[in-house]
Design a protein around this motif. Structure first.
Motif, PDB file in Angstrom:
ATOM      1  N   THR A  25       0.843  -1.201   0.000  1.00  0.00           N
ATOM      2  CA  THR A  25       0.000   0.000   0.000  1.00  0.00           C
ATOM      3  C   THR A  25       0.874   1.245   0.000  1.00  0.00           C
ATOM      4  OG1 THR A  25      -1.697  -1.176   1.266  1.00  0.00           O
ATOM      5  CG2 THR A  25      -1.853   1.223   1.183  1.00  0.00           C
ATOM      6  N   ASP A  26       0.484   2.227  -0.816  1.00  0.00           N
ATOM      7  CA  ASP A  26       1.155   3.533  -0.775  1.00  0.00           C
ATOM      8  C   ASP A  26       0.086   4.622  -0.726  1.00  0.00           C
ATOM      9  OD1 ASP A  26       0.133   3.801  -3.320  1.00  0.00           O
ATOM     10  OD2 ASP A  26       2.077   3.753  -4.346  1.00  0.00           O
ATOM     11  N   ALA A  27       0.475   5.846  -0.989  1.00  0.00           N
ATOM     12  CA  ALA A  27      -0.463   6.976  -0.872  1.00  0.00           C
ATOM     13  C   ALA A  27      -1.614   6.892  -1.858  1.00  0.00           C
ATOM     14  CB  ALA A  27       0.298   8.291  -1.069  1.00  0.00           C
ATOM     15  N   HIS A  28      -1.437   6.116  -2.941  1.00  0.00           N
ATOM     16  CA  HIS A  28      -2.481   6.022  -3.965  1.00  0.00           C
ATOM     17  C   HIS A  28      -3.352   4.783  -3.805  1.00  0.00           C
ATOM     18  CE1 HIS A  28      -0.422   9.315  -5.863  1.00  0.00           C
ATOM     19  NE2 HIS A  28       0.665   8.586  -6.077  1.00  0.00           N
ATOM     20  N   GLY A  29      -3.069   3.937  -2.836  1.00  0.00           N
ATOM     21  CA  GLY A  29      -3.864   2.733  -2.648  1.00  0.00           C
ATOM     22  C   GLY A  29      -3.026   1.470  -2.716  1.00  0.00           C
ATOM     23  N   GLU A  30      -3.675   0.363  -3.093  1.00  0.00           N
ATOM     24  CA  GLU A  30      -3.008  -0.936  -3.068  1.00  0.00           C
ATOM     25  C   GLU A  30      -2.312  -1.258  -4.394  1.00  0.00           C
ATOM     26  OE1 GLU A  30      -5.940  -3.829  -1.965  1.00  0.00           O
ATOM     27  OE2 GLU A  30      -5.693  -3.429   0.180  1.00  0.00           O
ATOM     28  N   VAL A  31      -1.210  -2.018  -4.252  1.00  0.00           N
ATOM     29  CA  VAL A  31      -0.483  -2.555  -5.404  1.00  0.00           C
ATOM     30  C   VAL A  31      -0.355  -4.064  -5.204  1.00  0.00           C
ATOM     31  CG1 VAL A  31       1.607  -2.485  -6.806  1.00  0.00           C
ATOM     32  CG2 VAL A  31       0.844  -0.417  -5.606  1.00  0.00           C
ATOM     33  N   ALA A  32      -0.890  -4.840  -6.137  1.00  0.00           N
ATOM     34  CA  ALA A  32      -0.821  -6.307  -6.060  1.00  0.00           C
ATOM     35  C   ALA A  32       0.374  -6.781  -6.887  1.00  0.00           C
ATOM     36  CB  ALA A  32      -2.111  -6.922  -6.582  1.00  0.00           C
ATOM     37  N   LEU A  33       1.294  -7.502  -6.247  1.00  0.00           N
ATOM     38  CA  LEU A  33       2.489  -8.006  -6.917  1.00  0.00           C
ATOM     39  C   LEU A  33       2.405  -9.522  -7.030  1.00  0.00           C
ATOM     40  CD1 LEU A  33       3.497  -5.535  -4.741  1.00  0.00           C
ATOM     41  CD2 LEU A  33       5.494  -5.798  -6.218  1.00  0.00           C
ATOM     42  N   TYR A  34       2.434 -10.009  -8.265  1.00  0.00           N
ATOM     43  CA  TYR A  34       2.280 -11.435  -8.548  1.00  0.00           C
ATOM     44  C   TYR A  34       3.627 -12.027  -8.976  1.00  0.00           C
ATOM     45  CZ  TYR A  34      -2.673 -10.151  -8.794  1.00  0.00           C
ATOM     46  OH  TYR A  34      -3.937  -9.669  -8.517  1.00  0.00           O
ATOM     47  N   GLY A  35       4.055 -13.067  -8.274  1.00  0.00           N
ATOM     48  CA  GLY A  35       5.318 -13.714  -8.610  1.00  0.00           C
ATOM     49  C   GLY A  35       5.102 -14.965  -9.442  1.00  0.00           C
ATOM     50  N   LEU A  36       5.695 -15.007 -10.647  1.00  0.00           N
ATOM     51  CA  LEU A  36       5.615 -16.174 -11.522  1.00  0.00           C
ATOM     52  C   LEU A  36       6.991 -16.830 -11.583  1.00  0.00           C
ATOM     53  CD1 LEU A  36       3.059 -14.566 -12.342  1.00  0.00           C
ATOM     54  CD2 LEU A  36       3.470 -15.289 -14.706  1.00  0.00           C
ATOM     55  N   PRO A  37       7.172 -17.967 -10.909  1.00  0.00           N
ATOM     56  CA  PRO A  37       8.457 -18.659 -11.004  1.00  0.00           C
ATOM     57  C   PRO A  37       8.650 -19.228 -12.401  1.00  0.00           C
ATOM     58  CG  PRO A  37       6.860 -20.056  -9.902  1.00  0.00           C
ATOM     59  CD  PRO A  37       6.191 -18.717 -10.122  1.00  0.00           C
ATOM     60  N   TYR A  38       9.831 -19.781 -12.661  1.00  0.00           N
ATOM     61  CA  TYR A  38      10.038 -20.433 -13.960  1.00  0.00           C
ATOM     62  C   TYR A  38       9.063 -21.593 -14.078  1.00  0.00           C
ATOM     63  CZ  TYR A  38      11.834 -23.411 -17.576  1.00  0.00           C
ATOM     64  OH  TYR A  38      11.930 -24.203 -18.693  1.00  0.00           O
ATOM     65  N   LEU A  39       8.337 -21.640 -15.191  1.00  0.00           N
ATOM     66  CA  LEU A  39       7.295 -22.639 -15.409  1.00  0.00           C
ATOM     67  C   LEU A  39       7.738 -23.592 -16.524  1.00  0.00           C
ATOM     68  CD1 LEU A  39       4.242 -20.195 -15.272  1.00  0.00           C
ATOM     69  CD2 LEU A  39       5.090 -21.671 -13.433  1.00  0.00           C
ATOM     70  N   GLU A  40       8.232 -24.758 -16.133  1.00  0.00           N
ATOM     71  CA  GLU A  40       8.614 -25.777 -17.118  1.00  0.00           C
ATOM     72  C   GLU A  40       7.340 -26.361 -17.717  1.00  0.00           C
ATOM     73  OE1 GLU A  40      10.104 -27.964 -19.658  1.00  0.00           O
ATOM     74  OE2 GLU A  40      11.656 -27.069 -18.379  1.00  0.00           O
ATOM     75  N   PRO A  41       7.089 -26.139 -19.009  1.00  0.00           N
ATOM     76  CA  PRO A  41       5.802 -26.530 -19.596  1.00  0.00           C
ATOM     77  C   PRO A  41       5.404 -27.974 -19.335  1.00  0.00           C
ATOM     78  CG  PRO A  41       7.010 -25.154 -21.127  1.00  0.00           C
ATOM     79  CD  PRO A  41       7.944 -25.436 -19.994  1.00  0.00           C
ATOM     80  N   ALA A  42       6.336 -28.909 -19.477  1.00  0.00           N
ATOM     81  CA  ALA A  42       5.977 -30.320 -19.322  1.00  0.00           C
ATOM     82  C   ALA A  42       5.579 -30.662 -17.899  1.00  0.00           C
ATOM     83  CB  ALA A  42       7.155 -31.202 -19.759  1.00  0.00           C
ATOM     84  N   LEU A  43       6.021 -29.869 -16.931  1.00  0.00           N
ATOM     85  CA  LEU A  43       5.746 -30.166 -15.526  1.00  0.00           C
ATOM     86  C   LEU A  43       4.490 -29.465 -15.007  1.00  0.00           C
ATOM     87  CD1 LEU A  43       9.358 -29.967 -13.999  1.00  0.00           C
ATOM     88  CD2 LEU A  43       8.099 -31.997 -14.748  1.00  0.00           C
ATOM     89  N   VAL A  44       4.125 -28.320 -15.593  1.00  0.00           N
ATOM     90  CA  VAL A  44       3.019 -27.534 -15.019  1.00  0.00           C
ATOM     91  C   VAL A  44       1.848 -27.356 -15.970  1.00  0.00           C
ATOM     92  CG1 VAL A  44       4.656 -26.287 -13.546  1.00  0.00           C
ATOM     93  CG2 VAL A  44       3.973 -25.294 -15.743  1.00  0.00           C
ATOM     94  N   ARG A  45       1.956 -27.846 -17.198  1.00  0.00           N
ATOM     95  CA  ARG A  45       0.897 -27.597 -18.175  1.00  0.00           C
ATOM     96  C   ARG A  45      -0.459 -28.051 -17.654  1.00  0.00           C
ATOM     97  NH1 ARG A  45       0.127 -30.646 -24.028  1.00  0.00           N
ATOM     98  NH2 ARG A  45      -1.934 -29.742 -24.505  1.00  0.00           N
TER      99      ARG A  45
END
Length: 298
Positions: A25-45
């Motif tokens: 949160t800052d003076a303008h409101g909320e900021v949502a931060l999304y973390g995307l780890p490395y996504l190996e296609p064959a493992l997470v598809r």
């Protein structure tokens, strides 16, 4: 991750948590931060419900989760995505590991549409793909291919409406610079032009026609931080006598394998079906290695 989260350091390594942001949160409101780890296609598809194999489809499915969570938040919530990916337009170095799937590594920037800012990791050089999509690069050099990199991080100011109000490159400390030196050994040892590099990490390429005696020991007397020694003797016809390492430099595993097939077939390359089989074999090997690495760390 749960323990260190209390100290304000947030680790996101599980694909299941892609749609759960860290909210600041800052003076303008909320900021949502999304973390995307490395996504190996064959493992997470399957876990992500990606409709196709490959990096683009898997990242698109991950971003669908991000956008769904963001849509459920109060209007005006700003958003930042942090992703480990090879995005089209980025310039690689020799330091990053290969994340090619089926011969395709890069994904388009459009995959990240719908968020205010995308902070990318994977490529080691700082670069701007669009004003809202940037790589900070690595804080330290990991190979001599990064000798010309300026190691920095991006300091981004998001405005009240999510616009990038300011973007500043902040220099990282460089405890020891890199230098690539090339020439005959006696010249490298005597040339005063190399004085500024005496405390640098050194990659020395020797061009002596005959390999000098004990070159590393002699080099380290002047350049004590010499790490890599390369021999490229000066020859009249460098193309016909190029070293094996030179011929492979800058080529992917798939390209090397295809070149081998063309060589043994006397110029006959792979057709599309054979190329798909070859790419599939490389993908299987990389996935097996990723699974082994992951299970070995448990």
């Amino acid at each position: 991750a749960g323990l260190i989260d209390r100290a304000g350091i947030h680790l996101r390594t599980d694909p299941a948590g892609i749609g759960t942001p860290v909210v600041l949160t800052d003076a303008h409101g909320e900021v949502a931060l999304y973390g995307l780890p490395y996504l190996e296609p064959a493992l997470v598809r399957e876990r992500l419900g990606a409709v196709k194999p490959g990096h683009e489809a898997v990242l698109a499915a991950a971003m669908d989760r991000v956008r769904a969570d963001l849509a459920a938040r109060p209007a005006g919530t700003r958003s930042v995505v942090l992703a480990h990916a090879f995005v089209a337009g980025g310039a690689p170095s020799d330091s990053e590991r290969d994340i090619t799937v089926g011969g395709v590594a890069a994904v388009p920037t459009a995959v990240f549409d719908g968020v205010d800012y995308v902070a990318l990791g994977h490529l080691h050089g700082a670069q701007t793909l669009t004003p809202r999509v940037r790589y900070s690069g690595s804080p330290l050099a990991y190979s001599f291919s990064e000798v010309d990199h300026r190691k920095t991080m991006w300091l981004i100011d998001l405005g009240a409406d999510g616009e990038v109000a300011a973007a500043e490159r902040v220099d990282c400390p460089v405890p020891r610079p890199l230098a690539r030196l090339r020439g005959r050994l006696d010249d490298l040892l005597a040339d005063p032009a190399h004085d500024p590099h005496q405390e640098s990490w050194i990659e020395a390429t020797l061009t002596d026609a005959v390999r000098p005696h004990d070159p590393m020991a002699r080099l380290t007397e002047r350049f004590p931080h010499t790490l890599h020694l390369v021999f490229e003797p000066e020859r009249a016809d460098t193309d016909s006598l190029a070293s094996y390492a030179q011929r492979l430099r800058g080529r992917s595993d798939q390209q090397i394998a295809e070149d081998f097939v063309s060589h043994v077939r006397v110029g006959g390359g792979l057709d599309a079906a054979e190329r798909n089989v070859l790419y599939g074999a490389f993908d299987d090997v990389r996935v097996d290695a990723a699974v082994t690495e992951r299970e070995g760390g448990r």
